[in-house]
Design a protein around this motif. Structure first.
Motif, PDB file in Angstrom:
ATOM      1  N   PRO A   1       3.571 -46.104 -36.902  1.00  0.00           N
ATOM      2  CA  PRO A   1       4.693 -46.947 -36.468  1.00  0.00           C
ATOM      3  C   PRO A   1       4.606 -47.241 -34.980  1.00  0.00           C
ATOM      4  CG  PRO A   1       5.429 -44.697 -36.725  1.00  0.00           C
ATOM      5  CD  PRO A   1       4.011 -44.729 -37.223  1.00  0.00           C
ATOM      6  N   MET A   2       5.301 -48.267 -34.557  1.00  0.00           N
ATOM      7  CA  MET A   2       5.157 -48.754 -33.182  1.00  0.00           C
ATOM      8  C   MET A   2       6.460 -48.716 -32.390  1.00  0.00           C
ATOM      9  SD  MET A   2       2.623 -51.887 -34.225  1.00  0.00           S
ATOM     10  CE  MET A   2       2.965 -51.666 -35.980  1.00  0.00           C
ATOM     11  N   LEU A   3       6.301 -48.560 -31.088  1.00  0.00           N
ATOM     12  CA  LEU A   3       7.372 -48.716 -30.129  1.00  0.00           C
ATOM     13  C   LEU A   3       7.100 -50.029 -29.414  1.00  0.00           C
ATOM     14  CD1 LEU A   3       7.427 -45.040 -28.853  1.00  0.00           C
ATOM     15  CD2 LEU A   3       9.228 -46.167 -30.173  1.00  0.00           C
ATOM     16  N   ALA A   4       7.897 -51.042 -29.719  1.00  0.00           N
ATOM     17  CA  ALA A   4       7.601 -52.410 -29.310  1.00  0.00           C
ATOM     18  C   ALA A   4       8.049 -52.699 -27.879  1.00  0.00           C
ATOM     19  CB  ALA A   4       8.263 -53.387 -30.274  1.00  0.00           C
ATOM     20  N   TRP A   5       7.101 -53.084 -27.041  1.00  0.00           N
ATOM     21  CA  TRP A   5       7.367 -53.475 -25.661  1.00  0.00           C
ATOM     22  C   TRP A   5       6.624 -54.787 -25.408  1.00  0.00           C
ATOM     23  CZ3 TRP A   5       7.215 -49.493 -21.049  1.00  0.00           C
ATOM     24  CH2 TRP A   5       7.641 -50.121 -19.875  1.00  0.00           C
ATOM     25  N   PRO A   6       7.094 -55.904 -25.948  1.00  0.00           N
ATOM     26  CA  PRO A   6       6.387 -57.176 -25.800  1.00  0.00           C
ATOM     27  C   PRO A   6       6.425 -57.681 -24.365  1.00  0.00           C
ATOM     28  CG  PRO A   6       8.537 -57.526 -26.797  1.00  0.00           C
ATOM     29  CD  PRO A   6       8.342 -56.040 -26.732  1.00  0.00           C
ATOM     30  N   MET A   7       5.337 -58.373 -23.988  1.00  0.00           N
ATOM     31  CA  MET A   7       5.225 -58.873 -22.613  1.00  0.00           C
ATOM     32  C   MET A   7       5.203 -60.392 -22.542  1.00  0.00           C
ATOM     33  SD  MET A   7       4.827 -56.043 -20.731  1.00  0.00           S
ATOM     34  CE  MET A   7       4.455 -54.310 -21.038  1.00  0.00           C
ATOM     35  N   ALA A   8       4.465 -61.050 -23.442  1.00  0.00           N
ATOM     36  CA  ALA A   8       4.284 -62.498 -23.336  1.00  0.00           C
ATOM     37  C   ALA A   8       3.712 -63.032 -24.650  1.00  0.00           C
ATOM     38  CB  ALA A   8       3.336 -62.817 -22.175  1.00  0.00           C
TER      39      ALA A   8
ATOM     40  N   GLY B   1      10.164 -53.252 -40.572  1.00  0.00           N
ATOM     41  CA  GLY B   1      10.759 -51.936 -40.416  1.00  0.00           C
ATOM     42  C   GLY B   1       9.782 -50.859 -40.005  1.00  0.00           C
ATOM     43  N   VAL B   2       8.705 -51.248 -39.295  1.00  0.00           N
ATOM     44  CA  VAL B   2       7.689 -50.268 -38.890  1.00  0.00           C
ATOM     45  C   VAL B   2       7.678 -50.053 -37.378  1.00  0.00           C
ATOM     46  CG1 VAL B   2       6.215 -50.718 -40.876  1.00  0.00           C
ATOM     47  CG2 VAL B   2       5.903 -52.060 -38.773  1.00  0.00           C
ATOM     48  N   ALA B   3       8.737 -50.486 -36.706  1.00  0.00           N
ATOM     49  CA  ALA B   3       8.780 -50.344 -35.247  1.00  0.00           C
ATOM     50  C   ALA B   3      10.204 -50.158 -34.760  1.00  0.00           C
ATOM     51  CB  ALA B   3       8.158 -51.575 -34.579  1.00  0.00           C
ATOM     52  N   LEU B   4      10.307 -49.568 -33.575  1.00  0.00           N
ATOM     53  CA  LEU B   4      11.561 -49.474 -32.829  1.00  0.00           C
ATOM     54  C   LEU B   4      11.364 -50.233 -31.523  1.00  0.00           C
ATOM     55  CD1 LEU B   4      12.368 -45.651 -33.214  1.00  0.00           C
ATOM     56  CD2 LEU B   4      13.189 -47.543 -34.643  1.00  0.00           C
ATOM     57  N   ARG B   5      12.446 -50.792 -30.999  1.00  0.00           N
ATOM     58  CA  ARG B   5      12.338 -51.507 -29.732  1.00  0.00           C
ATOM     59  C   ARG B   5      12.298 -50.515 -28.577  1.00  0.00           C
ATOM     60  NH1 ARG B   5      12.856 -56.849 -30.392  1.00  0.00           N
ATOM     61  NH2 ARG B   5      13.992 -57.655 -32.210  1.00  0.00           N
ATOM     62  N   ALA B   6      11.264 -50.618 -27.745  1.00  0.00           N
ATOM     63  CA  ALA B   6      11.157 -49.772 -26.559  1.00  0.00           C
ATOM     64  C   ALA B   6      11.712 -50.484 -25.341  1.00  0.00           C
ATOM     65  CB  ALA B   6       9.701 -49.386 -26.317  1.00  0.00           C
ATOM     66  N   CYS B   7      11.348 -51.766 -25.176  1.00  0.00           N
ATOM     67  CA  CYS B   7      11.810 -52.566 -24.055  1.00  0.00           C
ATOM     68  C   CYS B   7      11.697 -54.028 -24.449  1.00  0.00           C
ATOM     69  CB  CYS B   7      10.975 -52.281 -22.805  1.00  0.00           C
ATOM     70  SG  CYS B   7      11.449 -53.264 -21.359  1.00  0.00           S
ATOM     71  N   ALA B   8      12.692 -54.812 -24.156  1.00  0.00           N
ATOM     72  CA  ALA B   8      12.690 -56.220 -24.569  1.00  0.00           C
ATOM     73  C   ALA B   8      12.637 -57.167 -23.381  1.00  0.00           C
ATOM     74  CB  ALA B   8      13.935 -56.521 -25.408  1.00  0.00           C
ATOM     75  N   GLY B   9      12.465 -56.648 -22.175  1.00  0.00           N
ATOM     76  CA  GLY B   9      12.562 -57.482 -20.987  1.00  0.00           C
ATOM     77  C   GLY B   9      11.382 -58.381 -20.726  1.00  0.00           C
ATOM     78  N   GLY B  10      10.200 -58.011 -21.218  1.00  0.00           N
ATOM     79  CA  GLY B  10       9.016 -58.823 -20.983  1.00  0.00           C
ATOM     80  C   GLY B  10       8.254 -58.403 -19.747  1.00  0.00           C
ATOM     81  N   ALA B  11       7.224 -59.194 -19.416  1.00  0.00           N
ATOM     82  CA  ALA B  11       6.348 -58.879 -18.291  1.00  0.00           C
ATOM     83  C   ALA B  11       7.149 -58.810 -16.998  1.00  0.00           C
ATOM     84  CB  ALA B  11       5.255 -59.932 -18.176  1.00  0.00           C
ATOM     85  N   GLY B  12       6.912 -57.752 -16.236  1.00  0.00           N
ATOM     86  CA  GLY B  12       7.537 -57.608 -14.930  1.00  0.00           C
ATOM     87  C   GLY B  12       8.921 -56.991 -14.934  1.00  0.00           C
ATOM     88  N   VAL B  13       9.499 -56.752 -16.097  1.00  0.00           N
ATOM     89  CA  VAL B  13      10.850 -56.201 -16.194  1.00  0.00           C
ATOM     90  C   VAL B  13      10.768 -54.705 -16.502  1.00  0.00           C
ATOM     91  CG1 VAL B  13      13.069 -56.300 -17.368  1.00  0.00           C
ATOM     92  CG2 VAL B  13      11.770 -58.399 -16.962  1.00  0.00           C
ATOM     93  N   ALA B  14      11.264 -53.893 -15.593  1.00  0.00           N
ATOM     94  CA  ALA B  14      11.230 -52.446 -15.776  1.00  0.00           C
ATOM     95  C   ALA B  14      12.423 -51.992 -16.614  1.00  0.00           C
ATOM     96  CB  ALA B  14      11.248 -51.738 -14.428  1.00  0.00           C
ATOM     97  N   PRO B  15      12.195 -51.168 -17.632  1.00  0.00           N
ATOM     98  CA  PRO B  15      13.300 -50.662 -18.444  1.00  0.00           C
ATOM     99  C   PRO B  15      14.047 -49.561 -17.726  1.00  0.00           C
ATOM    100  CG  PRO B  15      11.262 -49.655 -19.161  1.00  0.00           C
ATOM    101  CD  PRO B  15      10.890 -50.649 -18.083  1.00  0.00           C
ATOM    102  N   ASP B  16      15.215 -49.223 -18.250  1.00  0.00           N
ATOM    103  CA  ASP B  16      15.932 -48.051 -17.766  1.00  0.00           C
ATOM    104  C   ASP B  16      15.212 -46.809 -18.280  1.00  0.00           C
ATOM    105  OD1 ASP B  16      18.151 -45.856 -18.580  1.00  0.00           O
ATOM    106  OD2 ASP B  16      18.741 -46.905 -16.737  1.00  0.00           O
ATOM    107  N   ALA B  17      14.805 -45.923 -17.382  1.00  0.00           N
ATOM    108  CA  ALA B  17      14.018 -44.761 -17.769  1.00  0.00           C
ATOM    109  C   ALA B  17      14.763 -43.864 -18.746  1.00  0.00           C
ATOM    110  CB  ALA B  17      13.603 -43.964 -16.532  1.00  0.00           C
ATOM    111  N   GLY B  18      16.066 -43.708 -18.545  1.00  0.00           N
ATOM    112  CA  GLY B  18      16.846 -42.872 -19.443  1.00  0.00           C
ATOM    113  C   GLY B  18      16.911 -43.442 -20.848  1.00  0.00           C
TER     114      GLY B  18
END
Length: 377
Positions: free
Chosen positions: A286-293, A308-325
């Motif tokens: 399974p995947m943790l999805a962090w799409p960039m472009a 249903g084989v992934a969870l969203r890790a970060c949705a901001g895209g290239a250059g967008v830092a997620p909240d670490a927590g």
């Protein structure tokens, strides 16, 4: 290919210079005439080439059907819905193809931009599409011809995913030997390790890398983090991970296919490039999805909402830092009970993928039918 992604538009334009020599070669084959042209979707110029030869052209798309079908006619700043595609997906401007945005925003020369636009239009004039996908993954987008693919037929022949490379050098010389990586992974329980890799093009900014490093430390999950190109890792992080015997940082090319098939690897944090997606699907990871472009936002939605084989890790895209927590919580959830559904579904989809390419499977049969259609020409 170590250059800005926007240069892809220039490459697409430059490839059209092959038109004349290929046409000359095709006309010099009277004993074995060309009966069809099968070409990548970045080679739209082969549509008029095929017309000059007098044969049909088939578009090969290494992306999924949904990623290929998503139109690029979008307005900056507005969510755009695509009612002709099943489930009417909608996307934000930041999720739209970088190539399209480069064209609209004038980031490439006018001649190159027009060449890029014409490439897309020519693809819709083709005889049909051959796609590296399979029915169990994208069945809803294969059941009926899609308006956004010109109502043309799609032959789904995937997953065209490689078997494990024992040497671990597929795509280049590995920075760590497959055997050494496997030996390191052997120390961890089944499914406990998160493999982190964002492909050869996406490079995390220092802020993105810092957020990821903090999330990995806060979640305490075992990990392998592959840092490619000019990527950075926060100072001291690698040493702390090694001292804790909980993480490995690989700088350069890594034997990803072999790693994903190791029993200890339970999750794959990925940019959702289609090759990476199919490698994980084939491995049952399974995947943790962090799409960039590019098509990655579409692929992420497919994996999370449809398959249903992934969870969203970060949705901001290239250059967008997620909240670490927040990212640390996603990691903890993935390896915990909340990730059990995606883990189970990933195993099921891997079995479906293996069946699809065997004799009698959906992709095997589609390839057979495609060959038969070519033989009739």
């Amino acid at each position: 290919m170590n250059c800005p992604p926007v240069y892809i538009a220039v490459f697409i334009h430059a490839l059209a210079a092959l038109h004349s020599p290929i046409l000359a070669w095709a006309r010099s084959q009277p004993a074995h005439p060309v009966v069809a042209v099968v070409s990548d979707f970045f080679c739209g110029w082969t549509q008029p080439l095929a017309a000059e030869i007098g044969v049909p052209r088939v578009v090969f798309t290494p992306s999924g059907v949904l990623g290929t079908a998503r139109p690029v006619g979008c307005d900056d700043g507005f969510p755009v819905a695509f009612p002709a595609i099943p489930r009417e997906p909608a996307f934000e401007w930041r999720e739209i193809s970088m190539l399209y945005k480069a064209y609209i925003e004038g980031l490439v020369e006018e001649q190159v931009g027009e060449s890029l636009k014409q490439n897309c239009l020519w693809n819709l004039e083709g005889w049909g599409f051959v796609s590296n996908t399979f029915r169990a993954l994208e069945g809803r987008y294969l059941d009926a011809p899609l308006e956004d693919l010109g109502f043309k037929r799609v032959w789904a022949v995937g997953p065209v995913a490689p078997d494990t490379d024992a040497a671990g050098e597929r795509g280049g010389e590995a920075a760590v030997a497959a055997g050494d990586l496997s030996a390191w992974l052997d120390a961890f329980p089944e499914g406990s390790v998160v493999y982190v890799c964002f492909g050869s093009q996406a490079v995390l900014t220092p802020a993105m890398a810092a957020a990821l490093a903090e999330a990995l430390e806060r979640s305490a999950v075992p990990f392998v983090w592959v840092v490619s190109g000019d990527g950075v890792v926060p100072e001291g992080f690698e040493a702390r991970a090694a001292a804790a015997a909980r993480g490995m940082v690989v700088r350069g090319w890594a034997p990803k296919v072999a790693a994903l098939r190791h029993a200890a690897v339970g999750w794959f944090m990925t940019h959702c490039g289609w090759n990476s997606v199919l490698e994980a699907v084939a491995a049952g990871v399974p995947m943790l999805a962090w799409p960039m472009a590019a098509d990655q936002f579409v692929n992420a939605r497919l994996l999370v909402e449809d398959a249903g084989v992934a969870l969203r890790a970060c949705a901001g895209g290239a250059g967008v830092a997620p909240d670490a927590g927040e990212l640390a919580a996603v990691l903890a959830d993935a390896v915990g009970e909340k990730g059990s559904g995606a883990r189970a579904r990933a195993k099921e989809l891997a079995a479906d993928a293996a069946i699809a390419v065997r004799s009698g499977g959906s992709s095997y049969e589609d390839l057979e039918r495609f060959v038969q259609e070519i033989q009739k020409l």
